[in-house]
Design a protein around this motif. Structure first.
Motif, PDB file in Angstrom:
ATOM      1  N   PRO A  45       3.590  -3.336   1.345  1.00 48.51           N
ATOM      2  CA  PRO A  45       3.742  -3.446  -0.107  1.00 48.51           C
ATOM      3  C   PRO A  45       4.960  -2.679  -0.611  1.00 48.51           C
ATOM      4  CG  PRO A  45       1.498  -2.800   0.512  1.00 48.51           C
ATOM      5  CD  PRO A  45       2.347  -2.641   1.724  1.00 48.51           C
ATOM      6  N   TRP A  47       6.250  -1.142  -4.356  1.00 45.43           N
ATOM      7  CA  TRP A  47       5.970  -0.906  -5.768  1.00 45.43           C
ATOM      8  C   TRP A  47       7.151  -1.364  -6.604  1.00 45.43           C
ATOM      9  CZ3 TRP A  47       8.311   2.987  -8.939  1.00 45.43           C
ATOM     10  CH2 TRP A  47       7.717   3.131 -10.203  1.00 45.43           C
ATOM     11  N   ASP A 105      -3.250  10.467  -8.496  1.00 44.58           N
ATOM     12  CA  ASP A 105      -3.388   9.104  -8.981  1.00 44.58           C
ATOM     13  C   ASP A 105      -3.296   8.122  -7.813  1.00 44.58           C
ATOM     14  OD1 ASP A 105      -0.273   8.347  -9.034  1.00 44.58           O
ATOM     15  OD2 ASP A 105      -0.559  10.317  -9.953  1.00 44.58           O
ATOM     16  N   TRP A 110      -7.174  -3.866  -7.829  1.00 46.92           N
ATOM     17  CA  TRP A 110      -6.078  -4.799  -7.576  1.00 46.92           C
ATOM     18  C   TRP A 110      -6.494  -6.209  -7.971  1.00 46.92           C
ATOM     19  CZ3 TRP A 110      -1.665  -3.600  -4.134  1.00 46.92           C
ATOM     20  CH2 TRP A 110      -1.650  -2.256  -3.721  1.00 46.92           C
TER      21      TRP A 110
ATOM     22  N   ASP B   1      14.474   9.155  -3.036  1.00 51.85           N
ATOM     23  CA  ASP B   1      13.261   8.388  -2.718  1.00 51.85           C
ATOM     24  C   ASP B   1      12.531   9.033  -1.541  1.00 51.85           C
ATOM     25  OD1 ASP B   1      14.351   4.932  -3.312  1.00 51.85           O
ATOM     26  OD2 ASP B   1      14.363   6.753  -4.548  1.00 51.85           O
ATOM     27  N   ASN B  34      -2.479   8.520  -0.411  1.00 49.63           N
ATOM     28  CA  ASN B  34      -3.607   7.593  -0.482  1.00 49.63           C
ATOM     29  C   ASN B  34      -3.566   6.634   0.706  1.00 49.63           C
ATOM     30  OD1 ASN B  34      -4.117   8.700  -3.129  1.00 49.63           O
ATOM     31  ND2 ASN B  34      -2.520   7.318  -3.907  1.00 49.63           N
ATOM     32  N   TYR B  36      -5.031   2.804   2.166  1.00 49.15           N
ATOM     33  CA  TYR B  36      -5.588   1.500   1.801  1.00 49.15           C
ATOM     34  C   TYR B  36      -5.834   0.683   3.061  1.00 49.15           C
ATOM     35  CZ  TYR B  36      -3.658   2.781  -2.737  1.00 49.15           C
ATOM     36  OH  TYR B  36      -3.357   3.448  -3.904  1.00 49.15           O
ATOM     37  N   GLN B  38      -6.158  -3.378   4.275  1.00 46.07           N
ATOM     38  CA  GLN B  38      -5.871  -4.739   3.843  1.00 46.07           C
ATOM     39  C   GLN B  38      -6.304  -5.727   4.921  1.00 46.07           C
ATOM     40  OE1 GLN B  38      -1.736  -5.956   3.164  1.00 46.07           O
ATOM     41  NE2 GLN B  38      -2.412  -7.222   1.433  1.00 46.07           N
ATOM     42  N   PRO B  44      -4.825  -5.108  -0.886  1.00 47.24           N
ATOM     43  CA  PRO B  44      -5.210  -3.794  -0.349  1.00 47.24           C
ATOM     44  C   PRO B  44      -6.412  -3.223  -1.098  1.00 47.24           C
ATOM     45  CG  PRO B  44      -2.829  -3.939  -0.605  1.00 47.24           C
ATOM     46  CD  PRO B  44      -3.418  -5.144  -1.282  1.00 47.24           C
ATOM     47  N   TYR B  87      -2.446   1.034   5.210  1.00 51.26           N
ATOM     48  CA  TYR B  87      -1.220   1.520   4.599  1.00 51.26           C
ATOM     49  C   TYR B  87      -1.449   2.873   3.952  1.00 51.26           C
ATOM     50  CZ  TYR B  87       0.515  -3.293   4.939  1.00 51.26           C
ATOM     51  OH  TYR B  87       0.919  -4.526   5.407  1.00 51.26           O
ATOM     52  N   GLN B  89       0.252   5.608   1.088  1.00 54.63           N
ATOM     53  CA  GLN B  89       1.049   5.503  -0.139  1.00 54.63           C
ATOM     54  C   GLN B  89       1.141   6.884  -0.771  1.00 54.63           C
ATOM     55  OE1 GLN B  89      -0.984   4.804  -3.606  1.00 54.63           O
ATOM     56  NE2 GLN B  89       0.876   5.492  -4.638  1.00 54.63           N
ATOM     57  N   SER B  91       1.939   9.371  -3.994  1.00 54.08           N
ATOM     58  CA  SER B  91       1.969   9.369  -5.456  1.00 54.08           C
ATOM     59  C   SER B  91       2.517  10.702  -5.977  1.00 54.08           C
ATOM     60  CB  SER B  91       0.574   9.099  -6.021  1.00 54.08           C
ATOM     61  OG  SER B  91      -0.347  10.071  -5.548  1.00 54.08           O
ATOM     62  N   LEU B  96       6.875   5.519  -6.656  1.00 55.40           N
ATOM     63  CA  LEU B  96       5.801   5.364  -5.681  1.00 55.40           C
ATOM     64  C   LEU B  96       6.280   4.575  -4.465  1.00 55.40           C
ATOM     65  CD1 LEU B  96       3.078   4.406  -8.301  1.00 55.40           C
ATOM     66  CD2 LEU B  96       3.600   6.674  -7.414  1.00 55.40           C
ATOM     67  N   PHE B  98       5.077   3.057  -0.259  1.00 55.31           N
ATOM     68  CA  PHE B  98       4.083   2.782   0.769  1.00 55.31           C
ATOM     69  C   PHE B  98       4.705   2.937   2.155  1.00 55.31           C
ATOM     70  CE2 PHE B  98       0.568   0.789  -1.586  1.00 55.31           C
ATOM     71  CZ  PHE B  98       1.182   0.513  -2.809  1.00 55.31           C
ATOM     72  N   GLY B  99       3.835   3.180   3.142  1.00 57.94           N
ATOM     73  CA  GLY B  99       4.255   3.105   4.524  1.00 57.94           C
ATOM     74  C   GLY B  99       4.334   1.653   4.982  1.00 57.94           C
ATOM     75  N   GLY B 100       4.844   1.473   6.187  1.00 56.75           N
ATOM     76  CA  GLY B 100       5.047   0.129   6.708  1.00 56.75           C
ATOM     77  C   GLY B 100       3.805  -0.531   7.274  1.00 56.75           C
TER      78      GLY B 100
END
Lengths: 120, 107
Positions: A45, A47, A105, A110, B1, B34, B36, B38, B44, B87, B89, B91, B96, B98-100
Protein backbone atom coordinates in the motif's frame (compact mmCIF):
# COMPACT_ATOMS: atom_id res chain seq x y z
CA UNK A 1 -21.12 -0.12 12.51
CA UNK A 2 -19.22 2.22 10.22
CA UNK A 3 -18.77 1.09 6.63
CA UNK A 4 -16.88 2.71 3.77
CA UNK A 5 -17.62 2.26 0.07
CA UNK A 6 -15.46 3.58 -2.76
CA UNK A 7 -17.00 4.40 -6.12
CA UNK A 8 -15.95 5.90 -9.43
CA UNK A 9 -14.79 5.06 -12.95
CA UNK A 10 -12.74 1.90 -13.30
CA UNK A 11 -10.97 3.18 -16.41
CA UNK A 12 -9.26 6.55 -16.85
CA UNK A 13 -7.38 7.76 -19.89
CA UNK A 14 -3.77 8.91 -19.48
CA UNK A 15 -3.43 12.62 -18.63
CA UNK A 16 -7.03 12.75 -17.37
CA UNK A 17 -8.17 13.25 -13.78
CA UNK A 18 -9.04 10.27 -11.62
CA UNK A 19 -12.07 11.01 -9.42
CA UNK A 20 -13.32 8.75 -6.64
CA UNK A 21 -15.87 9.03 -3.86
CA UNK A 22 -15.83 7.32 -0.47
CA UNK A 23 -19.30 7.02 1.05
CA UNK A 24 -19.42 6.68 4.83
CA UNK A 25 -22.37 4.87 6.36
CA UNK A 26 -23.21 4.07 9.97
CA UNK A 27 -21.20 6.96 11.37
CA UNK A 28 -20.15 10.57 11.04
CA UNK A 29 -17.20 12.27 9.38
CA UNK A 30 -16.62 14.21 12.61
CA UNK A 31 -13.63 13.49 14.82
CA UNK A 32 -11.62 11.38 12.43
CA UNK A 33 -8.95 11.60 9.74
CA UNK A 34 -10.04 10.12 6.41
CA UNK A 35 -7.31 8.75 4.18
CA UNK A 36 -6.95 7.55 0.64
CA UNK A 37 -4.50 4.69 0.16
CA UNK A 38 -3.65 2.92 -3.08
CA UNK A 39 -2.08 -0.42 -3.89
CA UNK A 40 -0.62 -1.16 -7.33
CA UNK A 41 -1.07 -4.77 -8.46
CA UNK A 42 1.32 -7.04 -6.56
CA UNK A 43 2.78 -4.22 -4.45
CA UNK A 44 2.39 -2.80 -0.96
CA UNK A 45 0.00 0.00 0.00
CA UNK A 46 0.93 3.64 -0.59
CA UNK A 47 -0.65 6.39 1.50
CA UNK A 48 -1.98 9.18 -0.71
CA UNK A 49 -3.20 11.67 1.88
CA UNK A 50 -5.82 12.49 4.47
CA UNK A 51 -8.38 15.08 5.41
CA UNK A 52 -9.58 15.88 8.91
CA UNK A 53 -13.16 16.82 9.68
CA UNK A 54 -11.98 20.45 10.01
CA UNK A 55 -11.05 20.31 6.33
CA UNK A 56 -7.28 20.33 6.97
CA UNK A 57 -5.38 18.11 4.56
CA UNK A 58 -2.00 16.39 4.41
CA UNK A 59 -0.66 14.75 1.27
CA UNK A 60 2.14 12.38 0.32
CA UNK A 61 4.90 14.66 -1.04
CA UNK A 62 5.36 12.37 -4.04
CA UNK A 63 1.75 13.03 -5.13
CA UNK A 64 1.05 16.42 -3.56
CA UNK A 65 1.11 18.44 -6.79
CA UNK A 66 -1.60 16.23 -8.32
CA UNK A 67 -3.88 15.35 -5.39
CA UNK A 68 -6.96 16.98 -3.91
CA UNK A 69 -8.94 15.40 -1.07
CA UNK A 70 -12.14 17.09 0.07
CA UNK A 71 -15.23 16.50 2.18
CA UNK A 72 -18.83 16.44 0.95
CA UNK A 73 -20.43 16.88 4.36
CA UNK A 74 -24.02 16.94 3.15
CA UNK A 75 -23.58 13.45 1.75
CA UNK A 76 -21.13 12.08 4.36
CA UNK A 77 -18.56 11.53 1.64
CA UNK A 78 -14.85 12.04 1.04
CA UNK A 79 -13.60 12.67 -2.47
CA UNK A 80 -10.27 12.07 -4.19
CA UNK A 81 -9.02 13.76 -7.33
CA UNK A 82 -5.71 12.82 -8.92
CA UNK A 83 -4.75 14.79 -11.99
CA UNK A 84 -2.37 14.16 -14.91
CA UNK A 85 -2.63 10.40 -14.55
CA UNK A 86 -0.25 7.87 -16.10
CA UNK A 87 -0.16 4.08 -16.17
CA UNK A 88 1.79 4.23 -12.90
CA UNK A 89 -1.41 5.38 -11.19
CA UNK A 90 -3.12 2.07 -11.95
CA UNK A 91 -3.99 0.57 -8.57
CA UNK A 92 -6.70 -0.49 -6.18
CA UNK A 93 -7.76 2.66 -4.34
CA UNK A 94 -8.97 2.39 -0.75
CA UNK A 95 -10.48 4.89 1.62
CA UNK A 96 -9.76 4.29 5.29
CA UNK A 97 -10.63 5.81 8.63
CA UNK A 98 -7.70 6.79 10.81
CA UNK A 99 -8.53 6.50 14.49
CA UNK A 100 -6.53 8.23 17.22
CA UNK A 101 -6.04 6.73 20.67
CA UNK A 102 -3.88 8.95 22.83
CA UNK A 103 -0.62 9.51 20.96
CA UNK A 104 -1.22 6.66 18.55
CA UNK A 105 -3.19 6.43 15.35
CA UNK A 106 -4.00 3.63 12.95
CA UNK A 107 -6.34 2.66 10.12
CA UNK A 108 -9.14 0.75 11.81
CA UNK A 109 -11.78 0.73 9.07
CA UNK A 110 -11.20 0.26 5.33
CA UNK A 111 -13.43 0.25 2.30
CA UNK A 112 -13.40 -2.77 0.01
CA UNK A 113 -11.32 -0.89 -2.56
CA UNK A 114 -11.88 -0.08 -6.21
CA UNK A 115 -9.57 -0.91 -9.09
CA UNK A 116 -8.70 2.02 -11.32
CA UNK A 117 -6.85 1.32 -14.55
CA UNK A 118 -5.17 4.15 -16.44
CA UNK A 119 -5.09 3.20 -20.10
CA UNK A 120 -6.09 4.57 -23.48
CA UNK B 1 10.47 10.32 4.62
CA UNK B 2 10.57 7.26 6.87
CA UNK B 3 11.25 4.03 4.96
CA UNK B 4 9.84 0.77 6.30
CA UNK B 5 11.62 -2.47 5.39
CA UNK B 6 10.13 -5.90 6.06
CA UNK B 7 11.88 -9.24 6.09
CA UNK B 8 11.54 -11.77 4.79
CA UNK B 9 9.49 -10.79 1.75
CA UNK B 10 7.96 -14.25 1.80
CA UNK B 11 8.11 -17.39 3.90
CA UNK B 12 6.75 -20.92 3.78
CA UNK B 13 5.39 -22.47 6.94
CA UNK B 14 3.11 -25.25 8.13
CA UNK B 15 -0.03 -25.12 10.24
CA UNK B 16 1.05 -25.07 13.88
CA UNK B 17 4.38 -23.36 13.24
CA UNK B 18 5.59 -20.27 15.06
CA UNK B 19 6.27 -17.44 12.61
CA UNK B 20 8.03 -14.12 13.07
CA UNK B 21 8.12 -11.16 10.68
CA UNK B 22 10.56 -8.28 11.04
CA UNK B 23 9.92 -4.61 10.27
CA UNK B 24 12.68 -2.00 10.40
CA UNK B 25 12.23 1.77 10.23
CA UNK B 26 14.84 4.06 8.66
CA UNK B 27 14.74 6.21 11.82
CA UNK B 28 13.30 5.87 15.29
CA UNK B 29 9.51 5.80 15.36
CA UNK B 30 9.13 5.06 19.09
CA UNK B 31 6.15 2.67 19.27
CA UNK B 32 4.19 4.22 16.41
CA UNK B 33 3.99 0.99 14.44
CA UNK B 34 0.91 -0.86 13.21
CA UNK B 35 0.49 -4.30 11.64
CA UNK B 36 -2.11 -5.33 9.07
CA UNK B 37 -3.13 -8.63 7.50
CA UNK B 38 -4.30 -8.72 3.89
CA UNK B 39 -5.97 -11.71 2.27
CA UNK B 40 -6.13 -11.91 -1.56
CA UNK B 41 -8.69 -9.53 -3.03
CA UNK B 42 -9.47 -7.96 0.33
CA UNK B 43 -8.56 -4.74 2.09
CA UNK B 44 -5.88 -4.77 4.79
CA UNK B 45 -7.19 -5.54 8.27
CA UNK B 46 -5.69 -4.04 11.43
CA UNK B 47 -4.09 -6.60 13.75
CA UNK B 48 -1.88 -4.62 16.12
CA UNK B 49 -1.40 -0.92 16.85
CA UNK B 50 1.11 0.98 18.95
CA UNK B 51 3.60 -1.84 18.29
CA UNK B 52 2.06 -4.31 20.74
CA UNK B 53 -1.65 -3.63 21.36
CA UNK B 54 -3.98 -6.21 19.91
CA UNK B 55 -6.96 -4.78 18.01
CA UNK B 56 -10.36 -5.90 19.33
CA UNK B 57 -11.37 -9.27 17.94
CA UNK B 58 -7.88 -10.31 16.81
CA UNK B 59 -6.84 -13.76 18.07
CA UNK B 60 -4.29 -13.84 20.88
CA UNK B 61 -1.90 -15.97 18.80
CA UNK B 62 -0.86 -12.68 17.17
CA UNK B 63 1.57 -10.51 19.10
CA UNK B 64 3.79 -7.54 18.39
CA UNK B 65 6.95 -6.25 19.99
CA UNK B 66 9.68 -3.68 19.54
CA UNK B 67 10.32 0.03 19.70
CA UNK B 68 12.63 2.55 18.09
CA UNK B 69 13.58 1.07 14.72
CA UNK B 70 13.08 -2.69 15.08
CA UNK B 71 9.74 -4.45 15.38
CA UNK B 72 8.45 -8.02 15.23
CA UNK B 73 5.07 -9.57 14.47
CA UNK B 74 4.77 -13.12 15.83
CA UNK B 75 2.11 -15.70 15.12
CA UNK B 76 2.48 -18.28 17.86
CA UNK B 77 0.63 -21.20 16.25
CA UNK B 78 -0.10 -20.69 12.56
CA UNK B 79 -3.67 -21.44 11.52
CA UNK B 80 -4.99 -22.07 7.98
CA UNK B 81 -6.66 -18.65 7.87
CA UNK B 82 -3.34 -16.92 8.67
CA UNK B 83 -1.88 -17.57 5.23
CA UNK B 84 -1.91 -14.03 3.91
CA UNK B 85 0.33 -11.00 3.38
CA UNK B 86 1.33 -8.86 6.35
CA UNK B 87 2.26 -5.18 6.29
CA UNK B 88 3.75 -2.86 8.85
CA UNK B 89 2.92 0.87 8.83
CA UNK B 90 4.45 3.77 10.73
CA UNK B 91 2.35 6.61 12.12
CA UNK B 92 5.22 8.53 13.78
CA UNK B 93 5.59 10.95 10.90
CA UNK B 94 2.75 12.93 9.37
CA UNK B 95 3.92 11.31 6.13
CA UNK B 96 2.53 7.84 6.71
CA UNK B 97 4.24 4.86 5.11
CA UNK B 98 3.94 1.09 4.79
CA UNK B 99 6.43 -1.73 4.50
CA UNK B 100 6.68 -3.81 1.36
CA UNK B 101 4.90 -6.80 2.85
CA UNK B 102 5.63 -10.37 3.91
CA UNK B 103 3.68 -13.14 2.23
CA UNK B 104 3.10 -16.19 4.43
CA UNK B 105 2.57 -19.26 2.27
CA UNK B 106 1.72 -22.87 2.98
CA UNK B 107 4.70 -25.23 3.01
Amino acid sequence: QVQLQESGPGLVKPSETLSLICSISGGSISGYFWSWIRQPPGKGPEWIGYIYDSGNTNYNPSLKSRVTISLVRSKNQVSLKLSSTTAADTAVYYCARERQLGDFDFFDIWGQGTLVTVSS
Amino acid sequence: DIQMTQSPSSLSASVGDRVSIICRASQSISSHLNWYQQRPGKAPNLLIYAASTLQDGVPSRFSGSGSGTDFTLTISTLQPEDFATYYCQQSYSTQLSFGGGTKVEIK
